[in-house]
Design a protein around this motif. Structure first.
Motif, mmCIF file in Angstrom:
data_model
loop_
_atom_site.group_PDB
_atom_site.id
_atom_site.type_symbol
_atom_site.label_atom_id
_atom_site.label_comp_id
_atom_site.label_asym_id
_atom_site.label_seq_id
_atom_site.Cartn_x
_atom_site.Cartn_y
_atom_site.Cartn_z
ATOM 1 N N LEU A 42 0.831 -1.205 0.000
ATOM 2 C CA LEU A 42 0.000 0.000 0.000
ATOM 3 C C LEU A 42 0.867 1.256 0.000
ATOM 4 O O LEU A 42 0.586 2.230 -0.712
ATOM 5 C CB LEU A 42 -0.934 -0.002 1.211
ATOM 6 N N LEU A 43 1.926 1.254 0.812
ATOM 7 C CA LEU A 43 2.834 2.402 0.843
ATOM 8 C C LEU A 43 3.527 2.583 -0.509
ATOM 9 O O LEU A 43 3.717 3.709 -0.977
ATOM 10 C CB LEU A 43 3.881 2.216 1.951
ATOM 11 N N ASP A 44 3.891 1.463 -1.130
ATOM 12 C CA ASP A 44 4.534 1.520 -2.433
ATOM 13 C C ASP A 44 3.597 2.129 -3.467
ATOM 14 O O ASP A 44 4.009 2.948 -4.302
ATOM 15 C CB ASP A 44 4.934 0.101 -2.848
ATOM 16 N N ARG A 45 2.326 1.757 -3.415
ATOM 17 C CA ARG A 45 1.350 2.304 -4.367
ATOM 18 C C ARG A 45 1.162 3.798 -4.139
ATOM 19 O O ARG A 45 1.082 4.576 -5.102
ATOM 20 C CB ARG A 45 0.009 1.577 -4.202
ATOM 21 N N GLU A 46 1.113 4.222 -2.873
ATOM 22 C CA GLU A 46 0.974 5.653 -2.579
ATOM 23 C C GLU A 46 2.178 6.437 -3.089
ATOM 24 O O GLU A 46 2.035 7.536 -3.623
ATOM 25 C CB GLU A 46 0.812 5.855 -1.072
ATOM 26 N N GLU A 47 3.386 5.858 -2.914
ATOM 27 C CA GLU A 47 4.584 6.545 -3.383
ATOM 28 C C GLU A 47 4.570 6.704 -4.901
ATOM 29 O O GLU A 47 4.902 7.759 -5.433
ATOM 30 C CB GLU A 47 5.828 5.758 -2.950
ATOM 31 N N ARG A 48 4.183 5.637 -5.611
ATOM 32 C CA ARG A 48 4.148 5.713 -7.071
ATOM 33 C C ARG A 48 3.098 6.713 -7.546
ATOM 34 O O ARG A 48 3.333 7.480 -8.480
ATOM 35 C CB ARG A 48 3.845 4.330 -7.665
ATOM 36 N N THR A 49 1.935 6.725 -6.876
ATOM 37 C CA THR A 49 0.880 7.666 -7.243
ATOM 38 C C THR A 49 1.322 9.102 -7.013
ATOM 39 O O THR A 49 1.118 9.987 -7.842
ATOM 40 C CB THR A 49 -0.404 7.378 -6.449
ATOM 41 N N GLY A 50 1.977 9.330 -5.864
ATOM 42 C CA GLY A 50 2.452 10.673 -5.552
ATOM 43 C C GLY A 50 3.503 11.153 -6.512
ATOM 44 O O GLY A 50 3.492 12.305 -6.969
#
Length: 414
Positions: A376-384
């Motif tokens: 989930l953190l990885d997805r947030e980082e990529r989205t950001g």
């Protein structure tokens, strides 16, 4: 796949044999050196201590050494450690030999994984790493049973002499087949340490500690479950362990292509399947033929977690992956020790020989939860990052220059 992977697999075979064979030789060692079997069990822990200490230490010391030369030095140290174990005059010296043999374990697998990924195209890197790990799984099918039988017939010292010979064979294969791979001039110890401290790398290591501990909570007591619960004789223990190794090999073969396609889903799926298999084993262990089938499944889904974990940690530290890759094997050995301790605590508490299955399921479930949080953190980082690039470019700007993909070695991937 290049032949250099065969050389890495030979080294992995030797390491896997010496790591697990001690469990089957404890009675012989205890009788020969005049100690008890529980005391001789410290030899298993001594090897694990060597792995945990040696992985970051030797990787740090070799951060500026060319990779092929470092692999040769590590396998040479492994050979010396096993030779010292074979010639140990007493129990204390054997403890020292086991620690020495364990020191290069994590550094060899960590550096070997980086080298294996460097030798192939980016879309085949996980398969290359899994090919190296096949040596470890085949050791559990052939190496450990054969070495145990050799030790029972000719004495435990003969086993470690043979493993030392395997180490020499691996040195020769590495020298002949592995190409020269220079160290990236930008890399150094400081950069490796910074990469190791990244949150996603640390979460990957925690996933390995808890997720892999689940399988070792059961594997450590599989011999006792075989005789005490399944109802088989002592002679069947070797067969059951070989079936577990057969499952490990199947899991390694499947993990490579699956991880190349989708690393995180492969990790989630294998951890979830391991939880279910551990819970199922609590019930199937009472039905002999179902128990044997479940043992194979446990080996498969348990070892299927190793390749995606290795690749995710390497990718998250891709500009300086060697220390993180080696530390992953320290995490695996902490899982070995922690899982064995937790399973043993459940048995000692009077919960029965099947209790490690549920303890293992809980530990693996914790590992799965950590993996999901990391995802989930990885997805947030990529989205950001994606949103930042759009804002920085602006609606009317021309597209900027695309940066090249970076492989695990820190060089431009093919």
């Amino acid at each position: 796949m290049p032949l250099a992977l065969l050389a890495l697999a030979v080294g992995a075979f030797g390491i896997g044999t010496t790591e697990f064979v001690m469990m089957g030789l404890l009675p012989q060692v205890a009788d020969d050196l005049g100690t008890s079997v529980p005391t001789a069990g410290h030899l298993v822990s001594a090897y694990a201590i060597g792995v945990v200490l040696g992985a970051p230490l030797l990787t740090a010391l070799g951060s500026r050494v060319p990779r092929k030369r470092m692999l040769l030095l590590l396998m040479g140290l492994f050979t010396v450690g096993n030779l010292a174990s074979a010639l140990a005059p007493g129990f204390g010296w054997l403890i020292a030999g086991r620690v020495l043999a364990g020191l290069p374990h994590g550094a060899f697998f960590g550096l070997g994984a980086v080298v294996a990924a460097r030798l192939v195209r980016e879309d085949r890197q996980a398969r290359a790493v899994a090919t190296m790990f096949l040596g470890l799984t085949v050791a559990n099918i052939l190496g450990v049973p054969a070495a145990t039988l050799l030790g029972q017939r000719l004495g435990w010292r003969a086993t470690f002499l043979v493993v030392a010979l395997i180490g020499l064979l691996a040195v020769a294969a590495l020298a002949r087949l592995v190409p020269h791979l220079p160290v990236d001039e930008r890399q150094g110890l400081a950069r490796e340490v910074r990469a190791l401290g990244r949150p996603q790398v640390l979460l990957g290591l925690l996933t390995a500690v808890f997720g892999f501990a689940g399988i070792f909570a059961v594997y450590s007591y599989l011999a006792s479950m075989t005789t005490e619960v399944m109802g088989f004789g002592d002679a069947t223990v070797t067969l059951v362990l070989a079936l577990f190794g057969l499952g490990m090999t199947g899991g390694a073969l499947a993990a490579g292509p699956l991880t190349d396609r989708a690393p995180r889903p492969t990790l989630y799926g294998s951890l979830a399947a391991l939880v279910l298999a551990l819970v199922a084993f609590r019930f199937t262990v009472h039905v002999p033929w179902l128990a044997l089938v479940t043992v194979v499944v446990l080996g498969a889904v348990g070892f299927m977690t190793t390749t995606p974990l290795q690749m995710l940690v390497m990718n998250k530290a891709k500009d300086a992956p060697t220390l993180a890759s080696a530390s992953n094997h320290s995490a695996f050995n902490l899982a070995n020790a922690g899982g064995a301790w937790a399973g043993g605590a459940a048995v000692s508490a009077g919960w029965g020989w099947t209790s490690p299955t549920l303890v293992g399921a809980v530990l693996t479930l914790v590992g799965l939860a950590i993996a999901v949080v990391a995802g989930l953190l990885d997805r947030e980082e990529r989205t950001g990052k994606g949103a930042s690039r759009v804002i920085a470019q602006g609606p009317g700007d021309a597209p900027g220059r695309t940066e090249p993909a970076v492989g695990t070695s820190g060089t431009t991937a093919p």
